[in-house]
Design an enzyme around this catalytic site. Structure first.
Site, mmCIF file in Angstrom:
data_model
loop_
_atom_site.group_PDB
_atom_site.id
_atom_site.type_symbol
_atom_site.label_atom_id
_atom_site.label_comp_id
_atom_site.label_asym_id
_atom_site.label_seq_id
_atom_site.Cartn_x
_atom_site.Cartn_y
_atom_site.Cartn_z
ATOM 1 N N LEU A 72 8.957 -0.181 7.982
ATOM 2 C CA LEU A 72 9.941 0.508 7.146
ATOM 3 C C LEU A 72 9.184 1.354 6.136
ATOM 4 C CD1 LEU A 72 12.580 -2.284 6.336
ATOM 5 C CD2 LEU A 72 12.988 -0.211 7.661
ATOM 6 N N ASP A 73 9.629 2.596 5.933
ATOM 7 C CA ASP A 73 9.010 3.454 4.923
ATOM 8 C C ASP A 73 9.134 2.810 3.547
ATOM 9 O OD1 ASP A 73 8.464 5.353 6.844
ATOM 10 O OD2 ASP A 73 10.311 6.464 6.495
ATOM 11 N N PRO A 74 8.249 3.176 2.605
ATOM 12 C CA PRO A 74 8.379 2.632 1.244
ATOM 13 C C PRO A 74 9.769 2.832 0.649
ATOM 14 C CG PRO A 74 6.276 3.726 1.486
ATOM 15 C CD PRO A 74 7.043 3.997 2.761
ATOM 16 N N ALA A 76 12.569 2.820 2.183
ATOM 17 C CA ALA A 76 13.570 2.006 2.876
ATOM 18 C C ALA A 76 13.524 0.546 2.450
ATOM 19 C CB ALA A 76 13.364 2.111 4.382
#
Length: 335
Positions: A72-74, A76
């Site tokens: 997950l992206d930061p 998200a």
């Protein structure tokens, strides 16, 4: 609940990741706990680790394997599946499984990363966009579709990452290939309009960065329109329209690209300001008995334990270990 003398297990469990830290940072912090836990590691291996001091490097990796099933992206938050021991061999199925997301789109602004962590590439009109207009455009993004990954992504072309072409002004050797993905469902969950506090990113593309991007895209069908549209109301203080989408998608789907492309489809621009993975395979933020889904361990449980694990209970288990046991899927005993 079992006592701490039980045979260590291999398992899968999910963490409710918060927005901010990277997925790798989350897993690394959990590893500090797992490598000293009788839930996952044999007693004799823990004692060896204590004699050698704090486990790190190759020794820590050999003590027990740990990994995650889909970054997950930061920006998200939401479901982050973690595998321990033999559980790491099961992680591939979570990369390929159906996932559910909730994401907030903000109109009128396009960024290099397609989300609020990036820099503003252009602004565009947004006041003409109604809920009905968005709903009319959404069918083209449902079902089996061809989706182009963002040019500002880590995917490689001829050995070089796409974002390197864009940042260094190197023309793409060929168009970015579209990938087949499946959008099982896509709906508007909430129409916020201007009733929100979201703002465009403060970071903006410089003239040099825009020029580099144009050079990278020279001769290629534009994915990113670099020039601002003159009729965009740059001095209007009214917050741009925001709305929340809910979707079920196949593995490999770029949620940010759906929002970006939807912005184009309604004659505007858009980027992601919140992104939540609400379900990944059989793990969910809000599990239900009907589908036998499993819940997530709050990140705060691990964060607290890394600072101070506290004292074990009468059965020898720490609070964070109890939290995992309540939600884990046992894959087998630790070898």
């Amino acid at each position: 609940m079992p006592k701490a003398t039980r045979q260590p297990v291999s398992a899968l469990f999910a963490v409710a990741k918060p927005s901010g830290p990277t997925s790798m940072a989350i897993v690394n912090d959990i590893k500090k706990l797992v490598t000293r836990s009788r839930l996952f590691v044999k007693e004799q291996d823990i004692e060896k680790a204590k004699k050698k001091g704090k486990p790190r490097g190759k020794y820590a990796r050999d003590t027990v394997k740990i990994g995650q099933g889909g970054t997950l992206d930061p920006l998200a938050d939401g479901v982050l599946v973690v595998g321990v021991g033999k559980g790491t061999k099961k992680l591939q199925e979570f990369l390929d499984c159906v996932k559910e997301y909730r994401t907030t789109a903000l109109l009128g602004c396009e960024t290099d990363s397609f989300d609020s962590e990036g820099a503003v590439v252009r602004v565009a009109p947004w006041k003409h966009v109604t809920r009905e207009k968005v709903e009319e455009a959404m069918p083209q993004f449902r079902g089996e579709i061809q989706q182009k990954p963002p040019i500002f992504s880590a995917l490689k072309m001829d050995g070089r990452r796409l974002y390197d072409y864009a940042r260094e002004g190197i023309p793409l050797p060929r168009p970015i290939e579209a990938r087949p993905v499946t959008v099982h469902s896509l709906d508007i969950l909430e129409w916020k309009g201007s009733d929100h506090s979201y703002k465009y990113p403060e970071k903006k593309f410089t003239a040099e960065q825009k020029d580099a991007l144009q050079k990278a895209l020279h001769g290629i069908e534009d994915q990113v329109i670099v020039a601002d549209e003159p009729e965009a109301a740059a001095e209007d203080d009214t917050p741009a329209t925001a709305f929340v989408l809910q979707m079920r998608v196949s593995g490999g789907t770029y949620v940010r690209s759906i929002v970006h492309d939807l912005g184009h489809a309604v004659g505007s621009a858009a980027h992601v300001v919140t992104l939540t993975r609400s379900r990944q395979g059989r793990f969910a933020l809000e599990p239900t008995a009907e589908d036998n889904s499993l819940g997530c361990v709050p990140w705060e449980v691990f964060e607290k334990a890394v600072e101070d694990p506290g004292e074990p209970d009468a059965d020898g288990w720490y609070e964070w270990e109890r939290a995992i046991m309540e939600k884990m899927e046992v894959v087998g005993e630790h070898e």
